[in-house]
Design an enzyme around this catalytic site. Structure first.
Site, PDB file in Angstrom:
ATOM      1  N   GLU A   1      20.321 -11.412  11.181  1.00 26.53           N
ATOM      2  CA  GLU A   1      19.056 -10.587  11.497  1.00 26.53           C
ATOM      3  C   GLU A   1      19.467  -9.001  11.161  1.00 26.53           C
ATOM      4  O   GLU A   1      18.253  -8.600  10.589  1.00 26.53           O
ATOM      5  CB  GLU A   1      19.210 -10.611  13.388  1.00 26.53           C
ATOM      6  CG  GLU A   1      18.227  -9.492  14.123  1.00 26.53           C
ATOM      7  CD  GLU A   1      18.004  -7.803  14.125  1.00 26.53           C
ATOM      8  OE1 GLU A   1      16.846  -7.452  14.208  1.00 26.53           O
ATOM      9  OE2 GLU A   1      19.180  -7.571  13.368  1.00 26.53           O
ATOM     10  N   GLU A   2      20.753  -8.793  11.552  1.00 29.73           N
ATOM     11  CA  GLU A   2      20.649  -7.227  10.439  1.00 29.73           C
ATOM     12  C   GLU A   2      20.403  -7.049   9.506  1.00 29.73           C
ATOM     13  O   GLU A   2      19.365  -5.771   9.030  1.00 29.73           O
ATOM     14  CB  GLU A   2      22.050  -6.331  10.879  1.00 29.73           C
ATOM     15  CG  GLU A   2      22.403  -6.264  12.316  1.00 29.73           C
ATOM     16  CD  GLU A   2      21.879  -5.271  12.817  1.00 29.73           C
ATOM     17  OE1 GLU A   2      21.113  -5.354  12.540  1.00 29.73           O
ATOM     18  OE2 GLU A   2      21.938  -5.310  13.763  1.00 29.73           O
TER      19      GLU A   2
ATOM     20  N   ASP B   1      17.757  -7.987  22.826  1.00 22.80           N
ATOM     21  CA  ASP B   1      18.469  -7.684  21.660  1.00 22.80           C
ATOM     22  C   ASP B   1      18.415  -6.048  21.938  1.00 22.80           C
ATOM     23  O   ASP B   1      17.400  -5.711  20.968  1.00 22.80           O
ATOM     24  CB  ASP B   1      18.111  -8.173  20.135  1.00 22.80           C
ATOM     25  CG  ASP B   1      17.592  -7.779  18.443  1.00 22.80           C
ATOM     26  OD1 ASP B   1      19.525  -6.870  19.662  1.00 22.80           O
ATOM     27  OD2 ASP B   1      17.871  -7.840  18.391  1.00 22.80           O
TER      28      ASP B   1
ATOM     29  N   ASP C   1      24.848  -4.356  19.827  1.00 23.69           N
ATOM     30  CA  ASP C   1      23.601  -4.818  18.765  1.00 23.69           C
ATOM     31  C   ASP C   1      24.349  -6.143  17.772  1.00 23.69           C
ATOM     32  O   ASP C   1      25.004  -5.755  17.419  1.00 23.69           O
ATOM     33  CB  ASP C   1      23.118  -3.858  17.832  1.00 23.69           C
ATOM     34  CG  ASP C   1      21.857  -4.290  17.386  1.00 23.69           C
ATOM     35  OD1 ASP C   1      21.440  -4.859  17.346  1.00 23.69           O
ATOM     36  OD2 ASP C   1      21.787  -3.132  16.379  1.00 23.69           O
TER      37      ASP C   1
ATOM     38  N   HIS D   1      24.276   0.257  15.424  1.00 30.38           N
ATOM     39  CA  HIS D   1      24.800   1.141  13.596  1.00 30.38           C
ATOM     40  C   HIS D   1      25.862   2.201  13.961  1.00 30.38           C
ATOM     41  O   HIS D   1      25.994   2.775  12.497  1.00 30.38           O
ATOM     42  CB  HIS D   1      23.601   1.211  12.844  1.00 30.38           C
ATOM     43  CG  HIS D   1      22.729   0.162  13.047  1.00 30.38           C
ATOM     44  ND1 HIS D   1      21.512  -0.422  12.374  1.00 30.38           N
ATOM     45  CD2 HIS D   1      22.955  -1.318  13.713  1.00 30.38           C
ATOM     46  CE1 HIS D   1      21.260  -1.118  12.478  1.00 30.38           C
ATOM     47  NE2 HIS D   1      21.937  -2.357  13.942  1.00 30.38           N
TER      48      HIS D   1
ATOM     49  N   ASP E   1      25.413 -11.088  14.483  1.00 29.35           N
ATOM     50  CA  ASP E   1      25.788 -10.416  13.275  1.00 29.35           C
ATOM     51  C   ASP E   1      25.404  -9.033  13.077  1.00 29.35           C
ATOM     52  O   ASP E   1      25.353  -8.811  14.889  1.00 29.35           O
ATOM     53  CB  ASP E   1      25.289 -10.540  11.761  1.00 29.35           C
ATOM     54  CG  ASP E   1      23.352 -10.224  11.918  1.00 29.35           C
ATOM     55  OD1 ASP E   1      23.419 -10.319  12.766  1.00 29.35           O
ATOM     56  OD2 ASP E   1      23.616  -9.497  10.417  1.00 29.35           O
TER      57      ASP E   1
END
Length: 407
Positions: free
Chosen positions: A175-176, A198, A141, A380, A80
């Protein structure tokens, strides 16, 4: 092997943005679309048991090609992307042989990626830099991690002369939004040890992360007409401000670094009658985190004594724990990774993680699981970047780890 750039660009074409607060798992169905693509890709390169389960986890196995015991290792990345920034309709830009200058991401919007704001960019001079078009995140990411892992698997299948033990592959959703391994079955996965792959600086080894808790503070006031409020009104928003004012001034994120923990007021809303505050609490030291939690309750008790029982209610929930305690008994994971990084011509970067990883929860669930960096940065946001060379180097580090354990 498929070219790294082609594989990565294909992966980021999938919209896999997760959604906080969803009442389903994974939080968005579109993550399963990418998961099914990965299953078919893994089968296509020779992982016969590649599959996706009902939760969207992708797993597969590369069987050992040696006749002696080697620990079963897992390599895990999340599928994700962060909900902090749009993850659909990504239009990557590839800057060949980056010259170290400003990059215009989006002329119409006036968005420029500059080493003046991001000095780390200068490390990538002469490399093939991959950026966004200034309207979305990139998705490095953690699709860079998936690229590295699939590249590792494909390389080993094409080079049977490279000795390796049994390798387990795992790709996770969500995960996010902090729930990535909530349904991950460690026993079924079948690895003795694992690494998440990661984000972070290439060559970084992360195994010392925050202990984390969240706190909800509810304030119950008493609303009275302000013209006749003397001795009667209890303003919930003023009590909330008083609560915040009693926390240590320098224990907020803007004043901390390294191993220093914090209390972070993440949101606040209210009026005279009701007020609510949301906090995240972090510390690498479990005892210090416990003190932060106890301190919040002590403040609530004091204010309840001052304004009346039930004025302040505190709800604290633990989120994840520092993996270091679980890594220490298996420190060969770090020592081997250090060697693998140096074999790739880099020096290991080891700093405390001011956050958490899926590996923290997996470690506490019985699968010791430090993290390896992939080489991207500015995650992000619209300035997210990575390079082809860094993804190649990440694959090399993973292959070195595998080879060292099969010596």
């Amino acid at each position: 092997m498929a070219p790294v750039l082609d594989r990565f660009l294909k992966y980021v074409s999938f919209d896999t943005e997760s959604a906080p607060g969803a009442d389903c798992f994974p939080s968005t169905a579109k993550q399963k679309v990418f998961a099914q693509y990965l299953v078919e890709e893994l089968k296509g390169i020779g992982i016969a048991d590649a599959a996706m389960d009902e939760f969207g986890y992708v797993t597969g196995t590369l069987q050992s090609n040696v006749d002696f015991d080697v620990p079963v290792f897992g390599f895990i990345s999340h599928m994700d992307t962060s909900p902090d920034m749009p993850g659909n309709n990504i239009k990557p830009q590839v800057i060949k042989n980056y010259d170290g200058g400003d990059i215009v991401l989006n002329k119409e919007l006036g968005i420029v990626l500059s080493p003046k704001n991001f000095p780390k960019m200068l490390m990538y001079q002469g490399k093939d830099l991959i950026t966004t078009d200034g309207t979305t995140l990139l998705g490095a990411d953690n699709k860079a991690g998936i690229t590295a892992i699939v590249g590792m698997v494909e390389y080993l299948l094409e080079h049977p002369e490279v000795r390796h033990g049994t390798i387990k592959i795992g790709f996770t959703p969500d995960e996010e939004v902090g729930t990535g391994v909530d349904h991950f079955n460690v026993e079924k996965f079948g690895a003795q040890f694992a690494y998440t792959v990661d984000g972070g600086t290439i060559g970084s080894l992360e195994y010392d992360n925050f202990n984390a808790s969240s706190a909800k503070v509810h304030i119950n006031g008493q609303s009275v007409h302000p013209g006749s409020a003397k001795g009667k009104m209890v303003s919930a928003v003023l009590v909330a401000m008083e609560f915040q004012g009693m926390l240590p001034v320098f224990e907020n994120p803007a004043c901390t670094e390294g191993h220093e923990g914090f209390n972070h007021l993440n949101s606040m809303k209210g009026n005279v009658e009701k007020a609510d505050m949301s906090y995240i609490l972090r510390d690498h030291d479990a005892a210090k985190l416990q003190f932060k939690k106890d301190n919040m309750q002590d403040i609530a008790d004091y204010l309840n004594g001052k304004y009346g029982a039930g004025t302040v209610e505190v709800e604290i929930k633990d989120s994840y724990r520092n993996m270091l305690e679980k890594i220490k008994p298996h420190f060969h994971l770090i020592e081997t990774a250090r060697k693998a990084v140096r074999m790739a011509g880099l020096e290991p970067v080891e700093v405390p993680v001011r956050g958490g990883t899926d590996g923290a929860t997996l470690s506490w669930n019985g699968l010791p699981c430090p993290n390896l960096g992939t080489g991207g940065f500015n995650f992000h946001g619209v300035c997210e970047c990575t390079t082809v060379e860094r993804m190649d180097r990440c694959t090399e580090i993973v292959l070195n780890i595998i080879s060292l354990y099969a010596e």
